[in-house]
Design a protein around this motif. Structure first.
Motif, PDB file in Angstrom:
ATOM      1  N   GLY A   1       0.809  -1.213   0.000  1.00  0.00           N
ATOM      2  CA  GLY A   1       0.000   0.000   0.000  1.00  0.00           C
ATOM      3  C   GLY A   1       0.840   1.258   0.000  1.00  0.00           C
ATOM      4  O   GLY A   1       2.060   1.226   0.092  1.00  0.00           O
ATOM      5  N   GLY A   2       0.149   2.377  -0.114  1.00  0.00           N
ATOM      6  CA  GLY A   2       0.825   3.660  -0.062  1.00  0.00           C
ATOM      7  C   GLY A   2      -0.125   4.780  -0.429  1.00  0.00           C
ATOM      8  O   GLY A   2      -1.258   4.539  -0.864  1.00  0.00           O
ATOM      9  N   PHE A   3       0.340   5.998  -0.261  1.00  0.00           N
ATOM     10  CA  PHE A   3      -0.471   7.184  -0.472  1.00  0.00           C
ATOM     11  C   PHE A   3       0.329   8.198  -1.262  1.00  0.00           C
ATOM     12  O   PHE A   3       1.545   8.285  -1.132  1.00  0.00           O
ATOM     13  CB  PHE A   3      -0.891   7.781   0.871  1.00  0.00           C
ATOM     14  CG  PHE A   3      -1.748   6.859   1.683  1.00  0.00           C
ATOM     15  CD1 PHE A   3      -3.122   6.962   1.631  1.00  0.00           C
ATOM     16  CD2 PHE A   3      -1.180   5.869   2.473  1.00  0.00           C
ATOM     17  CE1 PHE A   3      -3.935   6.104   2.358  1.00  0.00           C
ATOM     18  CE2 PHE A   3      -1.979   5.001   3.209  1.00  0.00           C
ATOM     19  CZ  PHE A   3      -3.349   5.123   3.153  1.00  0.00           C
ATOM     20  N   GLU A   4      -0.374   8.996  -2.061  1.00  0.00           N
ATOM     21  CA  GLU A   4       0.296  10.039  -2.828  1.00  0.00           C
ATOM     22  C   GLU A   4      -0.495  11.338  -2.746  1.00  0.00           C
ATOM     23  O   GLU A   4      -1.712  11.325  -2.547  1.00  0.00           O
ATOM     24  CB  GLU A   4       0.477   9.620  -4.279  1.00  0.00           C
ATOM     25  CG  GLU A   4      -0.813   9.372  -5.013  1.00  0.00           C
ATOM     26  CD  GLU A   4      -0.590   8.843  -6.422  1.00  0.00           C
ATOM     27  OE1 GLU A   4      -1.435   9.152  -7.272  1.00  0.00           O
ATOM     28  OE2 GLU A   4       0.405   8.150  -6.665  1.00  0.00           O
ATOM     29  N   LEU A   5       0.225  12.425  -2.897  1.00  0.00           N
ATOM     30  CA  LEU A   5      -0.414  13.730  -2.925  1.00  0.00           C
ATOM     31  C   LEU A   5      -1.156  13.880  -4.239  1.00  0.00           C
ATOM     32  O   LEU A   5      -0.674  13.431  -5.282  1.00  0.00           O
ATOM     33  CB  LEU A   5       0.623  14.837  -2.775  1.00  0.00           C
ATOM     34  CG  LEU A   5       1.394  14.823  -1.452  1.00  0.00           C
ATOM     35  CD1 LEU A   5       2.508  15.862  -1.480  1.00  0.00           C
ATOM     36  CD2 LEU A   5       0.463  15.066  -0.277  1.00  0.00           C
ATOM     37  N   THR A   6      -2.324  14.507  -4.204  1.00  0.00           N
ATOM     38  CA  THR A   6      -3.134  14.641  -5.413  1.00  0.00           C
ATOM     39  C   THR A   6      -3.251  16.079  -5.909  1.00  0.00           C
ATOM     40  O   THR A   6      -3.875  16.317  -6.931  1.00  0.00           O
ATOM     41  CB  THR A   6      -4.550  14.079  -5.193  1.00  0.00           C
ATOM     42  OG1 THR A   6      -5.153  14.768  -4.087  1.00  0.00           O
ATOM     43  CG2 THR A   6      -4.507  12.587  -4.923  1.00  0.00           C
ATOM     44  N   ASP A   7      -2.669  17.014  -5.195  1.00  0.00           N
ATOM     45  CA  ASP A   7      -2.729  18.410  -5.606  1.00  0.00           C
ATOM     46  C   ASP A   7      -1.551  19.139  -4.973  1.00  0.00           C
ATOM     47  O   ASP A   7      -0.840  18.591  -4.123  1.00  0.00           O
ATOM     48  CB  ASP A   7      -4.055  19.039  -5.153  1.00  0.00           C
ATOM     49  CG  ASP A   7      -4.504  20.189  -6.048  1.00  0.00           C
ATOM     50  OD1 ASP A   7      -3.657  20.784  -6.742  1.00  0.00           O
ATOM     51  OD2 ASP A   7      -5.709  20.487  -6.048  1.00  0.00           O
TER      52      ASP A   7
END
Length: 152
Positions: free
Chosen positions: A68-74
């Motif tokens: 899993g992981g997360f990314e910035l979208t803006d």
């Protein structure tokens, strides 16, 4: 001019934190970028204080969602010592079981989750002193099969 420089530096700190802590699920960055008494809070999993407790949170997530992981979208929004991040992420639950206030997932359930959120960081003297986030937990819990919405 110093305020703009500080704002940009704070954004750089949060960008690196996001990339390494949330993107790579790497707890080692905590010692470098977080204040010793950092306050970390997300409503679903609660509040913790201090570097070691924050590390435990990301290690626990990685144990449940190894890829899993997360990314910035803006773009980040910053003013003074605050930086706001919009993000998206999740993963497939292929790791250990997960007990939550509204239910639990057995080990390696295979359930997939992808959700969005907003996090506000406080950065002081080059260290993150607070990370306070809100996420679309309703969507996440529905995707994980922990709740079912009634149809209208």
């Amino acid at each position: 001019m110093a305020a703009a420089s500080t704002t940009e530096t704070n954004k750089e700190i949060v960008t690196r934190w996001w990339s390494e802590f949330w993107g790579e699920l790497n707890p080692d960055v905590v010692d470098e970028l977080a204040a010793e008494d950092i306050r970390w809070y997300y409503p679903l999993v609660g509040e913790v204080r201090g570097r070691e407790e924050v590390k435990k949170r990301i290690i626990g997530y990685k144990e449940r969602f190894p890829e899993g992981g997360f990314e910035l979208t803006d773009e980040l929004i910053a003013e003074g010592d605050r930086v706001v991040a919009l993000w998206e992420g999740g993963g497939t639950h292929t790791g250990r079981s997960w007990e939550l206030p509204i239910g639990s997932l057995p080990e390696a359930s295979g359930e997939k989750v992808q959700y969005t959120g907003t996090t506000v960081f406080t950065v002081q003297d080059g260290n993150i002193t607070e990370e306070y986030g809100q996420a679309d937990y309703l969507e996440a819990m529905q995707q994980l099969g922990l709740i079912e919405l009634q149809s209208q």
